[in-house]
Design an enzyme around this catalytic site. Sequence first.
Site, PDB file in Angstrom:
ATOM      1  N   TYR A  26       0.843  -1.151   0.010  1.00  9.30           N
ATOM      2  CA  TYR A  26      -0.099  -0.069  -0.030  1.00  9.30           C
ATOM      3  C   TYR A  26       0.804   1.373  -0.149  1.00  9.30           C
ATOM      4  O   TYR A  26       0.353   2.404  -0.046  1.00  9.30           O
ATOM      5  CB  TYR A  26      -0.953   0.026   1.083  1.00  9.30           C
ATOM      6  CG  TYR A  26      -1.927  -0.993   1.268  1.00  9.30           C
ATOM      7  CD1 TYR A  26      -2.988  -1.219   0.141  1.00  9.30           C
ATOM      8  CD2 TYR A  26      -1.855  -2.076   2.108  1.00  9.30           C
ATOM      9  CE1 TYR A  26      -3.722  -2.505   0.326  1.00  9.30           C
ATOM     10  CE2 TYR A  26      -2.732  -3.140   2.192  1.00  9.30           C
ATOM     11  CZ  TYR A  26      -3.533  -3.265   1.225  1.00  9.30           C
ATOM     12  OH  TYR A  26      -4.466  -4.635   1.083  1.00  9.30           O
ATOM     13  N   ASN A  77     -12.765   4.248  -1.901  1.00  9.51           N
ATOM     14  CA  ASN A  77     -11.950   2.893  -1.627  1.00  9.51           C
ATOM     15  C   ASN A  77     -12.717   2.211  -0.747  1.00  9.51           C
ATOM     16  O   ASN A  77     -12.477   2.492   0.499  1.00  9.51           O
ATOM     17  CB  ASN A  77     -10.573   3.355  -1.379  1.00  9.51           C
ATOM     18  CG  ASN A  77      -9.765   1.916  -1.180  1.00  9.51           C
ATOM     19  OD1 ASN A  77     -10.370   0.900  -1.210  1.00  9.51           O
ATOM     20  ND2 ASN A  77      -8.283   2.195  -1.348  1.00  9.51           N
ATOM     21  N   HIS A  83     -15.349  -6.453  -1.466  1.00 10.48           N
ATOM     22  CA  HIS A  83     -15.687  -7.785  -1.628  1.00 10.48           C
ATOM     23  C   HIS A  83     -16.704  -8.637  -0.968  1.00 10.48           C
ATOM     24  O   HIS A  83     -16.858  -9.854  -1.379  1.00 10.48           O
ATOM     25  CB  HIS A  83     -14.267  -8.571  -1.523  1.00 10.48           C
ATOM     26  CG  HIS A  83     -13.152  -7.782  -2.066  1.00 10.48           C
ATOM     27  ND1 HIS A  83     -12.656  -7.490  -3.339  1.00 10.48           N
ATOM     28  CD2 HIS A  83     -12.113  -7.128  -1.275  1.00 10.48           C
ATOM     29  CE1 HIS A  83     -11.802  -6.789  -3.390  1.00 10.48           C
ATOM     30  NE2 HIS A  83     -11.098  -6.538  -2.182  1.00 10.48           N
ATOM     31  N   ASP A  90     -25.500  -1.189  -2.403  1.00  7.20           N
ATOM     32  CA  ASP A  90     -27.035  -0.441  -2.407  1.00  7.20           C
ATOM     33  C   ASP A  90     -27.167   0.874  -2.095  1.00  7.20           C
ATOM     34  O   ASP A  90     -27.862   1.692  -2.536  1.00  7.20           O
ATOM     35  CB  ASP A  90     -27.853  -1.204  -1.457  1.00  7.20           C
ATOM     36  CG  ASP A  90     -28.179  -2.710  -1.915  1.00  7.20           C
ATOM     37  OD1 ASP A  90     -27.988  -3.001  -3.260  1.00  7.20           O
ATOM     38  OD2 ASP A  90     -28.834  -3.652  -1.257  1.00  7.20           O
ATOM     39  N   HIS A 103      -8.718   1.468  -6.099  1.00  2.68           N
ATOM     40  CA  HIS A 103      -7.952   0.527  -5.116  1.00  2.68           C
ATOM     41  C   HIS A 103      -6.556   0.840  -5.300  1.00  2.68           C
ATOM     42  O   HIS A 103      -6.041   1.113  -6.541  1.00  2.68           O
ATOM     43  CB  HIS A 103      -8.136  -0.810  -5.703  1.00  2.68           C
ATOM     44  CG  HIS A 103      -9.702  -1.356  -5.390  1.00  2.68           C
ATOM     45  ND1 HIS A 103     -10.014  -1.555  -3.992  1.00  2.68           N
ATOM     46  CD2 HIS A 103     -10.786  -1.497  -6.077  1.00  2.68           C
ATOM     47  CE1 HIS A 103     -11.383  -1.846  -4.032  1.00  2.68           C
ATOM     48  NE2 HIS A 103     -11.803  -1.689  -5.318  1.00  2.68           N
ATOM     49  N   SER A 105      -3.752  -1.123  -4.391  1.00  2.00           N
ATOM     50  CA  SER A 105      -3.176  -2.098  -4.973  1.00  2.00           C
ATOM     51  C   SER A 105      -3.847  -2.654  -6.167  1.00  2.00           C
ATOM     52  O   SER A 105      -5.090  -2.455  -6.484  1.00  2.00           O
ATOM     53  CB  SER A 105      -3.111  -3.199  -3.853  1.00  2.00           C
ATOM     54  OG  SER A 105      -4.410  -3.667  -3.519  1.00  2.00           O
ATOM     55  N   ARG A 114     -10.350 -11.223  -3.752  1.00  7.76           N
ATOM     56  CA  ARG A 114     -10.296 -10.081  -4.030  1.00  7.76           C
ATOM     57  C   ARG A 114     -10.615  -9.722  -5.668  1.00  7.76           C
ATOM     58  O   ARG A 114     -10.851  -8.253  -5.837  1.00  7.76           O
ATOM     59  CB  ARG A 114      -8.838  -9.114  -3.762  1.00  7.76           C
ATOM     60  CG  ARG A 114      -8.354  -9.328  -2.482  1.00  7.76           C
ATOM     61  CD  ARG A 114      -7.172  -8.614  -1.942  1.00  7.76           C
ATOM     62  NE  ARG A 114      -6.448  -8.908  -0.911  1.00  7.76           N
ATOM     63  CZ  ARG A 114      -6.808  -8.854   0.379  1.00  7.76           C
ATOM     64  NH1 ARG A 114      -7.589  -7.825   0.653  1.00  7.76           N
ATOM     65  NH2 ARG A 114      -6.097  -9.163   1.271  1.00  7.76           N
TER      66      ARG A 114
HETATM   67  O1  CA2 Z   1      -5.905  -1.973  -2.755  1.00  6.85           O
HETATM   68  C1  CA2 Z   1      -6.830  -1.344  -2.009  1.00  6.85           C
HETATM   69  O2  CA2 Z   1      -6.869  -0.179  -1.984  1.00  6.85           O
HETATM   70  C2  CA2 Z   1      -7.824  -2.305  -1.088  1.00  6.85           C
HETATM   71  O3  CA2 Z   1      -8.898  -1.741  -1.357  1.00  6.85           O
HETATM   72  C3  CA2 Z   1      -7.280  -2.196   0.176  1.00  6.85           C
HETATM   73  C4  CA2 Z   1      -8.021  -3.028   1.113  1.00  6.85           C
HETATM   74  C5  CA2 Z   1      -8.213  -4.358   0.603  1.00  6.85           C
HETATM   75  O4  CA2 Z   1      -8.869  -5.264   1.495  1.00  6.85           O
HETATM   76  C6  CA2 Z   1      -8.701  -4.415  -0.824  1.00  6.85           C
HETATM   77  O5  CA2 Z   1      -8.665  -5.862  -1.346  1.00  6.85           O
HETATM   78  C7  CA2 Z   1      -7.785  -3.750  -1.705  1.00  6.85           C
HETATM   79  C8  CA2 Z   1      -7.244  -3.098   2.609  1.00  6.85           C
HETATM   80  C9  CA2 Z   1      -7.179  -1.912   3.284  1.00  6.85           C
HETATM   81  C10 CA2 Z   1      -6.412  -2.076   4.493  1.00  6.85           C
HETATM   82  O6  CA2 Z   1      -5.032  -0.997   4.502  1.00  6.85           O
HETATM   83  C11 CA2 Z   1      -4.118  -1.200   5.137  1.00  6.85           C
HETATM   84  C12 CA2 Z   1      -3.184  -0.405   5.069  1.00  6.85           C
HETATM   85  C13 CA2 Z   1      -1.985  -0.736   5.588  1.00  6.85           C
HETATM   86  C14 CA2 Z   1      -1.857  -1.459   6.809  1.00  6.85           C
HETATM   87  C15 CA2 Z   1      -2.898  -2.480   6.680  1.00  6.85           C
HETATM   88  C16 CA2 Z   1      -4.008  -2.378   6.137  1.00  6.85           C
END
Ligand code: CA2
Length: 152
Positions: A26, A77, A83, A90, A103, A105, A114
């Site tokens: 991230y 986001n 997911h 809705d 997103h 990532s 995902r």
């Molecule tokens: O890639 C993305 O922006 C996601 O939306 C991020 C979500 C993940 O569940 C999606 O599949 C993709 C996770 C957000 C959690 O972010 C963190 C950041 C730093 C440390 C831990 C979690």
Amino acid sequence: MSTPLRLLLVNGPNLNLLGTREPGIYGSQTLADVERLVTDAAATRGFEVRAVQSNHEGVLLDAIHAAREDCAGIVINPAGLTHTSVVLRDALAGVALPVAEVHISDVRQREPFRHHSYVSDVALVHVIGEGVSGYATAVDLLIDVIAGQADD
Ligand code: CA2
């Protein structure tokens, strides 16, 4: 009624942890950096931003519902709710504002769970896997959509 010059920025669960862990996935920018980036990108186009991040789905739903009153579009986001959440989908469909899904990532290249997004078919703009800078791209593309609608 004229189009309000305001966007709602929604960041879902755990995105308050940005910049503190998992920098390989991230990046090292924080949620505050994201909110500043989006605010600056929107300001370049004459828009204000109201930002919300929550780890509670209902808080996100309430913010989305409130956007109906005074926002022209939503940059979201949804994080893990992407997911799993029919109710978030809705809510976005219900307010009938243009939506940009972001997103950080590239979820298409990650675990199979995902790969499906409940939000993607209610979003007009999708920016996936461009890191934090993808939020600024999403703002620009969303404002293009809003400007196009205002011309109709
Ligand atoms: O890639 C993305 O922006 C996601 O939306 C991020 C979500 C993940 O569940 C999606 O599949 C993709 C996770 C957000 C959690 O972010 C963190 C950041 C730093 C440390 C831990 C979690």
